[in-house]
Write an enzyme that holds these catalytic residues in place. Structure first.
Site, PDB file in Angstrom:
ATOM      1  NE  ARG A 164     -21.119  11.622 -17.797  1.00  0.00           N
ATOM      2  CZ  ARG A 164     -22.284  12.260 -17.583  1.00  0.00           C
ATOM      3  NH1 ARG A 164     -22.826  13.000 -18.534  1.00  0.00           N
ATOM      4  NH2 ARG A 164     -22.910  12.142 -16.425  1.00  0.00           N
TER       5      ARG A 164
ATOM      6  CB  SER B 133     -11.210  12.529 -13.070  1.00  0.00           C
ATOM      7  OG  SER B 133     -12.562  12.505 -13.439  1.00  0.00           O
TER       8      SER B 133
ATOM      9  CE  LYS C  94     -12.165   2.112 -10.737  1.00  0.00           C
ATOM     10  NZ  LYS C  94     -11.989   1.666 -12.079  1.00  0.00           N
TER      11      LYS C  94
ATOM     12  CE  LYS D  87      -8.582  10.566  -9.492  1.00  0.00           C
ATOM     13  NZ  LYS D  87      -7.373   9.744  -9.502  1.00  0.00           N
TER      14      LYS D  87
ATOM     15  CG  ASP E 102      -1.828   1.073   1.416  1.00  0.00           C
ATOM     16  OD1 ASP E 102      -1.682   2.085   0.709  1.00  0.00           O
ATOM     17  OD2 ASP E 102      -2.747   0.936   2.261  1.00  0.00           O
TER      18      ASP E 102
ATOM     19  CE1 TYR F 269     -11.964   9.221  -8.381  1.00  0.00           C
ATOM     20  CE2 TYR F 269     -13.769  10.490  -9.340  1.00  0.00           C
ATOM     21  CZ  TYR F 269     -12.591   9.779  -9.487  1.00  0.00           C
ATOM     22  OH  TYR F 269     -12.040   9.650 -10.727  1.00  0.00           O
TER      23      TYR F 269
HETATM   24  C1  UD1 Z   1     -18.165   8.431 -13.335  1.00  0.00           C
HETATM   25  C2  UD1 Z   1     -17.879   9.395 -12.227  1.00  0.00           C
HETATM   26  C3  UD1 Z   1     -16.620  10.147 -12.547  1.00  0.00           C
HETATM   27  C4  UD1 Z   1     -15.475   9.174 -12.689  1.00  0.00           C
HETATM   28  C5  UD1 Z   1     -15.840   8.166 -13.764  1.00  0.00           C
HETATM   29  C6  UD1 Z   1     -14.788   7.069 -13.774  1.00  0.00           C
HETATM   30  C7  UD1 Z   1     -20.098   9.915 -11.312  1.00  0.00           C
HETATM   31  C8  UD1 Z   1     -21.107  10.984 -11.117  1.00  0.00           C
HETATM   32  N1  UD1 Z   1     -19.013  10.261 -12.016  1.00  0.00           N
HETATM   33  O1  UD1 Z   1     -18.389   9.191 -14.523  1.00  0.00           O
HETATM   34  O2  UD1 Z   1     -16.306  11.062 -11.530  1.00  0.00           O
HETATM   35  O3  UD1 Z   1     -14.297   9.859 -13.031  1.00  0.00           O
HETATM   36  O4  UD1 Z   1     -17.082   7.545 -13.498  1.00  0.00           O
HETATM   37  O5  UD1 Z   1     -15.048   6.178 -14.780  1.00  0.00           O
HETATM   38  O6  UD1 Z   1     -20.253   8.821 -10.851  1.00  0.00           O
HETATM   39  N2  UD1 Z   1     -25.441   5.455 -16.954  1.00  0.00           N
HETATM   40  C9  UD1 Z   1     -26.649   4.817 -17.101  1.00  0.00           C
HETATM   41  N3  UD1 Z   1     -26.823   3.591 -16.530  1.00  0.00           N
HETATM   42  C10 UD1 Z   1     -25.823   2.942 -15.842  1.00  0.00           C
HETATM   43  C11 UD1 Z   1     -24.582   3.611 -15.693  1.00  0.00           C
HETATM   44  C12 UD1 Z   1     -24.419   4.863 -16.257  1.00  0.00           C
HETATM   45  O7  UD1 Z   1     -27.583   5.364 -17.710  1.00  0.00           O
HETATM   46  O8  UD1 Z   1     -26.042   1.844 -15.339  1.00  0.00           O
HETATM   47  C13 UD1 Z   1     -25.235   6.773 -17.576  1.00  0.00           C
HETATM   48  C14 UD1 Z   1     -24.898   7.884 -16.602  1.00  0.00           C
HETATM   49  O9  UD1 Z   1     -26.066   8.487 -16.116  1.00  0.00           O
HETATM   50  C15 UD1 Z   1     -24.052   8.813 -17.483  1.00  0.00           C
HETATM   51  C16 UD1 Z   1     -23.327   7.839 -18.435  1.00  0.00           C
HETATM   52  O10 UD1 Z   1     -24.114   6.658 -18.430  1.00  0.00           O
HETATM   53  O11 UD1 Z   1     -24.882   9.652 -18.261  1.00  0.00           O
HETATM   54  C17 UD1 Z   1     -21.916   7.519 -18.010  1.00  0.00           C
HETATM   55  O12 UD1 Z   1     -21.924   7.069 -16.657  1.00  0.00           O
HETATM   56  P1  UD1 Z   1     -20.639   6.406 -15.960  1.00  0.00           P
HETATM   57  O13 UD1 Z   1     -20.061   5.367 -16.843  1.00  0.00           O
HETATM   58  O14 UD1 Z   1     -21.044   6.006 -14.585  1.00  0.00           O
HETATM   59  O15 UD1 Z   1     -19.578   7.598 -15.918  1.00  0.00           O
HETATM   60  P2  UD1 Z   1     -19.730   9.074 -15.305  1.00  0.00           P
HETATM   61  O16 UD1 Z   1     -20.868   9.180 -14.382  1.00  0.00           O
HETATM   62  O17 UD1 Z   1     -19.652  10.030 -16.442  1.00  0.00           O
END
Ligand code: UD1
Length: 344
Positions: A234, A127, A87, A156, A60, A152
């Protein structure tokens, strides 16, 4: 002589892909990882892909004496790539002290040994979360850093501040902070990829697990955002493209291509895609159907974020150019490979 690069978190998702790229570009790598969120078998897989077994140290980073001992045993380290961190956004809200403690102490310890052992270069895994919901899209490196909405995200931001202040005060250390957008996909060999523990939180692992039948349906979090189809937007970047950017960053530091001691780069594709765009592209690329249903918005989610990648394109000489179909197919091949192994 090969240049030595220390990779913290090198058996993790982005770390393992970066180790592969470093080895294939003639670097020697030393991985430090305590395997709390990854598996030791990743070392065999890296060896299978590259023909080289990276050195491995299991501890660690919060343990400073162990880190010092490690630096004694590997003299002449030229650069550090620092991935190792907790994370999960939601978990960080429940366990702030664990997140601040782990992510910040490990950063401080690393900088301390860099000073002590005269290790001159650092590349940090940051990030796009530092921008929050940006007022203007695409996001450039000059976009304001917004107050973090999770511990988190705050780790960063604070890590970048600790780096900036330390570099200003300690001569002989330079750093590049890489702000990732949404890393997805897997190595084309399907030997390494993302291994979420339990239920995945991120979109693409949830899609692949739904397609393979482990999850009943993908929950699409919100279709009432101010976006063309209402779902969140995204910037999804292929993990191998992302790994290559780390090699470019290391080379920039080692070859003194910059006079600046601290730089920040956005790493994305520059293209924003909605959740439904990703689902449809996945279906097209793999021929697999993804069951999905619209659910309410996920707390803490923002509507849209995607990168302006001009700076990384120009200064690092790097571009994310893997087509999304290929990236999603690699994620699917990886998912099938994990399940095959589990069933053996
Ligand atoms: C998330 C983190 C971000 C981190 C990144 C690492 C949050 C708010 N943000 O980004 O800080 O750096 O992961 O990888 O958690 N979605 C769905 N259904 C799901 C999962 C996701 O609809 O089961 C949608 C989310 O609402 C979003 C998109 O898919 O619009 C991407 O989500 P996700 O992959 O979790 O990434 P972030 O939220 O952008």
């Amino acid at each position: 002589m090969k240049k030595k690069v220390l990779v913290t978190g090198g058996t993790g998702f982005i770390g393992s892909h970066t180790v592969v790229e470093l080895l294939q570009n003639g670097f020697e790598t030393i991985i430090i990882d305590d395997l709390r969120n990854s598996q030791v078998e990743v070392l065999d897989r890296i060896q299978k892909i590259t023909g080289i077994r990276p050195s491995f140290e299991n501890f660690d980073l919060c343990d400073l004496p162990k880190l010092q001992d490690c630096c004694h045993r590997y003299p002449d380290i030229q650069a550090v790539v620092h991935f190792a961190a907790l994370k999960a956004v939601g978990e960080s809200v429940e366990k702030p002290l664990e997140y601040y403690g782990n992510n910040l102490i490990s950063m401080i310890n690393l900088l301390q040994v860099m000073r002590e052992f005269k290790i001159p270069n650092l590349v940090f895994s940051s990030s796009c979360t530092v921008y929050g919901q940006p007022d203007l899209l695409p996001v450039t490196e000059h976009s304001p850093v917004k107050p973090a909405n999770s511990p988190y995200g705050n780790t960063k931001q604070i890590s970048e501040e600790i780096m900036r202040d330390t570099i200003a005060a300690v001569e002989g250390i330079k750093a590049i902070s890489l702000r990732y957008f949404n890393p997805i996909g897997a190595h084309e060999s399907a030997l390494i990829g993302e291994l979420p523990l339990g239920t995945p939180l991120n979109l693409v692992p949830y899609i692949t697990q739904t397609a393979i039948g482990i999850r009943e349906e993908l929950r699409v979090f919100g279709n009432d955002y101010d976006t063309p189809d209402g779902t969140g937007i995204r910037d999804y970047i292929d993990v191998v493209d992302l790994a290559r950017a780390h090699v470019k960053a290391i080379e920039r530091l080692l070859n003194n291509k910059t006079k600046k001691n601290f730089e920040v780069f956005n790493l994305g594709t520059g293209k924003g895609l909605s959740v439904l765009d990703v689902v449809k592209t996945f279906e097209k690329a793999t021929g697999q159907k993804v069951n999905y249903k619209i659910y309410p918005r996920r707390p803490g989610d923002i509507s849209s974020v995607y990168a302006d990648t001009t700076l990384a394109n120009q200064e690092l000489g790097w571009k994310a150019d893997t087509p999304l179909e290929k990236t999603l197919l690699s994620a699917w091949n990886w998912e099938k490979n994990i399940r095959k192994k589990q069933n053996q």
